[in-house]
Scaffold this motif. Sequence first.
Motif, PDB file in Angstrom:
ATOM      1  N   GLU A  34       0.831  -1.202   0.000  1.00  0.00           N
ATOM      2  CA  GLU A  34       0.000   0.000   0.000  1.00  0.00           C
ATOM      3  C   GLU A  34       0.873   1.263   0.000  1.00  0.00           C
ATOM      4  O   GLU A  34       0.539   2.250  -0.665  1.00  0.00           O
ATOM      5  CB  GLU A  34      -0.928   0.000   1.210  1.00  0.00           C
ATOM      6  N   SER A  35       1.982   1.200   0.711  1.00  0.00           N
ATOM      7  CA  SER A  35       2.862   2.376   0.757  1.00  0.00           C
ATOM      8  C   SER A  35       3.450   2.678  -0.614  1.00  0.00           C
ATOM      9  O   SER A  35       3.691   3.844  -0.957  1.00  0.00           O
ATOM     10  CB  SER A  35       3.985   2.156   1.778  1.00  0.00           C
ATOM     11  N   PRO A  40       4.673   5.643  -6.189  1.00  0.00           N
ATOM     12  CA  PRO A  40       4.907   4.695  -7.293  1.00  0.00           C
ATOM     13  C   PRO A  40       6.215   4.921  -8.041  1.00  0.00           C
ATOM     14  O   PRO A  40       6.703   4.006  -8.705  1.00  0.00           O
ATOM     15  CB  PRO A  40       3.695   4.934  -8.204  1.00  0.00           C
ATOM     16  N   ASP A  41       6.797   6.112  -7.943  1.00  0.00           N
ATOM     17  CA  ASP A  41       8.040   6.384  -8.677  1.00  0.00           C
ATOM     18  C   ASP A  41       9.253   5.745  -8.014  1.00  0.00           C
ATOM     19  O   ASP A  41      10.340   5.738  -8.601  1.00  0.00           O
ATOM     20  CB  ASP A  41       8.269   7.894  -8.791  1.00  0.00           C
ATOM     21  N   ASP A  42       9.064   5.201  -6.814  1.00  0.00           N
ATOM     22  CA  ASP A  42      10.200   4.646  -6.071  1.00  0.00           C
ATOM     23  C   ASP A  42      10.648   3.287  -6.585  1.00  0.00           C
ATOM     24  O   ASP A  42      11.782   2.873  -6.321  1.00  0.00           O
ATOM     25  CB  ASP A  42       9.857   4.537  -4.582  1.00  0.00           C
ATOM     26  N   VAL A  43       9.779   2.565  -7.277  1.00  0.00           N
ATOM     27  CA  VAL A  43      10.141   1.213  -7.734  1.00  0.00           C
ATOM     28  C   VAL A  43       9.750   1.034  -9.202  1.00  0.00           C
ATOM     29  O   VAL A  43       8.746   1.592  -9.657  1.00  0.00           O
ATOM     30  CB  VAL A  43       9.433   0.130  -6.885  1.00  0.00           C
ATOM     31  N   GLY A 129       4.564   4.633 -15.730  1.00  0.00           N
ATOM     32  CA  GLY A 129       3.521   3.871 -15.056  1.00  0.00           C
ATOM     33  C   GLY A 129       4.095   2.896 -14.043  1.00  0.00           C
ATOM     34  O   GLY A 129       5.306   2.858 -13.795  1.00  0.00           O
ATOM     35  N   LEU A 130       3.212   2.109 -13.450  1.00  0.00           N
ATOM     36  CA  LEU A 130       3.615   1.123 -12.447  1.00  0.00           C
ATOM     37  C   LEU A 130       3.130  -0.249 -12.871  1.00  0.00           C
ATOM     38  O   LEU A 130       1.941  -0.433 -13.171  1.00  0.00           O
ATOM     39  CB  LEU A 130       3.021   1.485 -11.082  1.00  0.00           C
ATOM     40  N   LEU A 131       4.035  -1.215 -12.897  1.00  0.00           N
ATOM     41  CA  LEU A 131       3.702  -2.604 -13.228  1.00  0.00           C
ATOM     42  C   LEU A 131       3.793  -3.452 -11.970  1.00  0.00           C
ATOM     43  O   LEU A 131       4.764  -3.366 -11.212  1.00  0.00           O
ATOM     44  CB  LEU A 131       4.667  -3.150 -14.285  1.00  0.00           C
TER      45      LEU A 131
END
Length: 232
Positions: A34-35, A40-43, A129-131
């Motif tokens: 959740e964090s 989302p840009d962290d990973v 984006g985030l995958l």
Amino acid sequence: MTASQLVLGVKLRDDARFDNFHGDRNTTAAQRLESVCHRPDDVPVVVLCGDADTGKSHLLQAVCHLGEQQGRTAVCISIAELEPFGADALSGLEGHDIVCLDDVDRIAGQQVWEEAIFHLYNRIQDRGGLLLVSLSDLPASLPFGLPDLVSRFSHGLVIQLGIYRDEDRLKILRARAEQRGLVMADDVASYIMRRAPRRLGDLLGILDILDENSLQAQRRLTIPFVKTVMDW
């Protein structure tokens, strides 16, 4: 059929959210996930690893629910749903801010699929984006044939989920019953736990049956009622 047409048919479960992900065993993992949704840009990619009965699908859908609340577009789809249409079905998914692919281990060892997911990963990264993907085991422990794909997964945020203990399964059962407005006394819950299969999905399936029958019969949950409905 195009990926966009497929995506239109995918509906998020209303009961698959972070606030109703119960069971102490994987609470920390859920909080960590959740964090990520808030940063989302962290990973580059999030990989959920665990047995089929650890809540991976629930968490992927919870991410989509949260993303939509934040004003982002999100899609969650199982590889099993896409397989009949071939790897080209992944085309266009990068148009979403959040892309969740469930059961990616199903295509381990299939070159065309592995390359398609690798290229999708790159397109999602290019768009910011985030995958998120779910696997049955750690990336390096699965028979993937494309080293670059294993490397991408392994260098992302890998979150391992543990198999639920009996006390977790009981807690989840009672929480889901309460969510449905069902009153489940201690003796009834204990009886169901003794007779039900150990798999969490099967246990919650029993709750679905009891809920439906209790509504039809206008009966509360008692041990005799459960015995009759489940033929125990």
